[in-house]
Write a protein that holds these residues in place. Sequence first.
Motif, PDB file in Angstrom:
ATOM      1  N   SER A   4      32.623   1.884 -35.356  1.00 29.38           N
ATOM      2  CA  SER A   4      32.145   0.606 -34.835  1.00 29.38           C
ATOM      3  C   SER A   4      31.339   0.801 -33.558  1.00 29.38           C
ATOM      4  N   LEU A   5      30.337  -0.054 -33.382  1.00 31.24           N
ATOM      5  CA  LEU A   5      29.528  -0.092 -32.166  1.00 31.24           C
ATOM      6  C   LEU A   5      29.449  -1.533 -31.698  1.00 31.24           C
ATOM      7  N   GLU A   6      29.299  -1.706 -30.395  1.00 28.96           N
ATOM      8  CA  GLU A   6      29.056  -3.050 -29.889  1.00 28.96           C
ATOM      9  C   GLU A   6      28.370  -2.998 -28.536  1.00 28.96           C
ATOM     10  N   ASN A   7      27.600  -4.040 -28.256  1.00 29.22           N
ATOM     11  CA  ASN A   7      27.060  -4.246 -26.917  1.00 29.22           C
ATOM     12  C   ASN A   7      27.389  -5.671 -26.504  1.00 29.22           C
ATOM     13  N   ALA A   8      26.690  -6.220 -25.558  1.00 34.07           N
ATOM     14  CA  ALA A   8      27.035  -7.550 -25.049  1.00 34.07           C
ATOM     15  C   ALA A   8      26.698  -8.654 -26.053  1.00 34.07           C
ATOM     16  N   GLN A   9      25.825  -8.369 -27.036  1.00 30.75           N
ATOM     17  CA  GLN A   9      25.330  -9.428 -27.914  1.00 30.75           C
ATOM     18  C   GLN A   9      25.762  -9.308 -29.364  1.00 30.75           C
ATOM     19  N   ILE A  10      25.860  -8.075 -29.874  1.00 28.91           N
ATOM     20  CA  ILE A  10      26.209  -7.907 -31.290  1.00 28.91           C
ATOM     21  C   ILE A  10      27.210  -6.774 -31.457  1.00 28.91           C
ATOM     22  N   GLU A  80      29.777  11.310 -49.025  1.00 26.53           N
ATOM     23  CA  GLU A  80      30.382  11.242 -47.693  1.00 26.53           C
ATOM     24  C   GLU A  80      29.444  11.891 -46.685  1.00 26.53           C
ATOM     25  N   PHE A  81      29.111  11.148 -45.640  1.00 28.30           N
ATOM     26  CA  PHE A  81      28.230  11.627 -44.580  1.00 28.30           C
ATOM     27  C   PHE A  81      29.058  12.160 -43.406  1.00 28.30           C
ATOM     28  N   GLU A  82      28.456  13.044 -42.650  1.00 33.81           N
ATOM     29  CA  GLU A  82      29.043  13.524 -41.395  1.00 33.81           C
ATOM     30  C   GLU A  82      28.568  12.607 -40.273  1.00 33.81           C
ATOM     31  N   ALA A  83      29.495  12.144 -39.437  1.00 39.08           N
ATOM     32  CA  ALA A  83      29.155  11.170 -38.396  1.00 39.08           C
ATOM     33  C   ALA A  83      29.117  11.821 -37.022  1.00 39.08           C
ATOM     34  N   HIS A  84      28.097  11.469 -36.256  1.00 32.59           N
ATOM     35  CA  HIS A  84      27.951  11.929 -34.872  1.00 32.59           C
ATOM     36  C   HIS A  84      27.708  10.696 -34.009  1.00 32.59           C
ATOM     37  N   LYS A  85      28.662  10.342 -33.176  1.00 34.03           N
ATOM     38  CA  LYS A  85      28.469   9.198 -32.288  1.00 34.03           C
ATOM     39  C   LYS A  85      27.726   9.663 -31.039  1.00 34.03           C
ATOM     40  N   ILE A  86      26.630   8.994 -30.754  1.00 31.54           N
ATOM     41  CA  ILE A  86      25.763   9.392 -29.647  1.00 31.54           C
ATOM     42  C   ILE A  86      25.708   8.235 -28.662  1.00 31.54           C
ATOM     43  N   GLY A  87      26.561   8.254 -27.655  1.00 33.80           N
ATOM     44  CA  GLY A  87      26.611   7.148 -26.712  1.00 33.80           C
ATOM     45  C   GLY A  87      27.333   5.944 -27.288  1.00 33.80           C
ATOM     46  N   GLU A  88      27.405   4.882 -26.507  1.00 35.80           N
ATOM     47  CA  GLU A  88      28.156   3.703 -26.908  1.00 35.80           C
ATOM     48  C   GLU A  88      27.453   2.898 -27.993  1.00 35.80           C
ATOM     49  N   ASN A  89      26.125   2.951 -28.035  1.00 38.64           N
ATOM     50  CA  ASN A  89      25.366   2.047 -28.890  1.00 38.64           C
ATOM     51  C   ASN A  89      24.555   2.755 -29.972  1.00 38.64           C
ATOM     52  N   GLU A  90      24.959   3.990 -30.341  1.00 37.53           N
ATOM     53  CA  GLU A  90      24.187   4.732 -31.329  1.00 37.53           C
ATOM     54  C   GLU A  90      25.096   5.661 -32.122  1.00 37.53           C
ATOM     55  N   VAL A  91      24.845   5.730 -33.437  1.00 38.78           N
ATOM     56  CA  VAL A  91      25.577   6.653 -34.298  1.00 38.78           C
ATOM     57  C   VAL A  91      24.598   7.273 -35.284  1.00 38.78           C
ATOM     58  N   LEU A 117      22.014  -0.124 -31.492  1.00 41.87           N
ATOM     59  CA  LEU A 117      22.095  -1.518 -31.065  1.00 41.87           C
ATOM     60  C   LEU A 117      21.189  -1.697 -29.858  1.00 41.87           C
ATOM     61  N   LEU A 118      20.210  -2.587 -29.979  1.00 43.73           N
ATOM     62  CA  LEU A 118      19.220  -2.831 -28.931  1.00 43.73           C
ATOM     63  C   LEU A 118      19.233  -4.324 -28.628  1.00 43.73           C
ATOM     64  N   GLU A 119      20.072  -4.717 -27.645  1.00 40.75           N
ATOM     65  CA  GLU A 119      20.296  -6.128 -27.330  1.00 40.75           C
ATOM     66  C   GLU A 119      20.805  -6.839 -28.594  1.00 40.75           C
ATOM     67  N   ASN A 120      20.059  -7.833 -29.132  1.00 37.07           N
ATOM     68  CA  ASN A 120      20.539  -8.548 -30.325  1.00 37.07           C
ATOM     69  C   ASN A 120      19.904  -8.008 -31.604  1.00 37.07           C
ATOM     70  N   THR A 121      19.453  -6.749 -31.568  1.00 36.80           N
ATOM     71  CA  THR A 121      18.779  -6.108 -32.697  1.00 36.80           C
ATOM     72  C   THR A 121      19.524  -4.859 -33.128  1.00 36.80           C
ATOM     73  N   LEU A 122      19.666  -4.687 -34.433  1.00 33.30           N
ATOM     74  CA  LEU A 122      20.150  -3.437 -35.014  1.00 33.30           C
ATOM     75  C   LEU A 122      18.957  -2.704 -35.606  1.00 33.30           C
ATOM     76  N   ARG A 123      18.770  -1.441 -35.203  1.00 34.48           N
ATOM     77  CA  ARG A 123      17.716  -0.603 -35.787  1.00 34.48           C
ATOM     78  C   ARG A 123      18.361   0.438 -36.682  1.00 34.48           C
ATOM     79  N   CYS A 124      17.824   0.580 -37.893  1.00 33.39           N
ATOM     80  CA  CYS A 124      18.239   1.613 -38.835  1.00 33.39           C
ATOM     81  C   CYS A 124      17.071   2.557 -39.054  1.00 33.39           C
TER      82      CYS A 124
END
Length: 290
Positions: A4-10, A80-91, A117-124
């Motif tokens: 899971s990821l979260e910021n102030a908006q999403i 099954e993918f390998e996950a790398h969490k990069i900072g609070e708002n990126e995986v 997570l970029l403010e109220n935007t999710l980028r894939c």
Amino acid sequence: MIISLENAQISASFSTKGGELQRLKSKQSSLEYLWNGDSKFWGKFSPILFPIVGGLKEDTYFFEEKAYQLPRHGFARDREFEAHKIGENEVLFLLKDDAESLKVYPFNFQLGLRYQLLENTLRCSYEVLNSGDKDLWFSIGGHPAFSVPLNSSLNYDDYYLEFNKDQQLNAHQVSNNLIEEETESIPLTSEGQLPLNHPLFYHDALVFKDLKSNKISLKSDKDPHGLDFHFEAFPFFGIWAAKDADFVCLEPWCGIADGVHHDQDLTKKEGMTKLAPGNEWFRHWEVTCF
């Protein structure tokens, strides 16, 4: 495993199976923007389409005079993918070729799915690396399903899709998962809007090869909340919903299903990308919640 990821908006959550986005929620409105994955209709949320988009004729392609079988949309969405969490708002999710993939897809690759997570935007972002010593042939696409209605007090047909650069849509017919040459003209309103209704998708997806828009918005005149879906450099686009299901898929594609007259040669398949050894390839789409 769920990340899971979260910021102030999403906030958003993802599964290591398929590197799939499974939840996207606005913290201000508490609205859930993604489809709930009800298996009665369609048990996925936002699968990755790789190394093909759509179906193959007879589920088969030929490469270097050998036949291979792949299911519709390829295999990555079920791996099954390998996950790398990069900072609070990126995986970053990674999938690499292995003995199992090489049996059906004879190429060395590394596929990355990066979510931010970029403010109220999710980028894939899609990140493809040719890790082999021969050209890599692939297609890739998105398949995110957004909840309709977003407001539970409204109905499906209270919503519409708004295209920022199109006045008319030319949809290719889909027959047995293959693309017909003929197109159907779908008029939009003067504001570039396509009203949503369930019968719109009773035949199959609406498939476009000449979309001018790079933003499609999901809106309702009865509620201020909706979303903007941004995409660039995706030559094909699909819009789909399962029969009578309360969602709409907005699908940016670099690739497309086989045409009904395709000879099944992978290197001649419409929409295939040819990537040289050691090279990388990138695309991304974004969804902004409001």
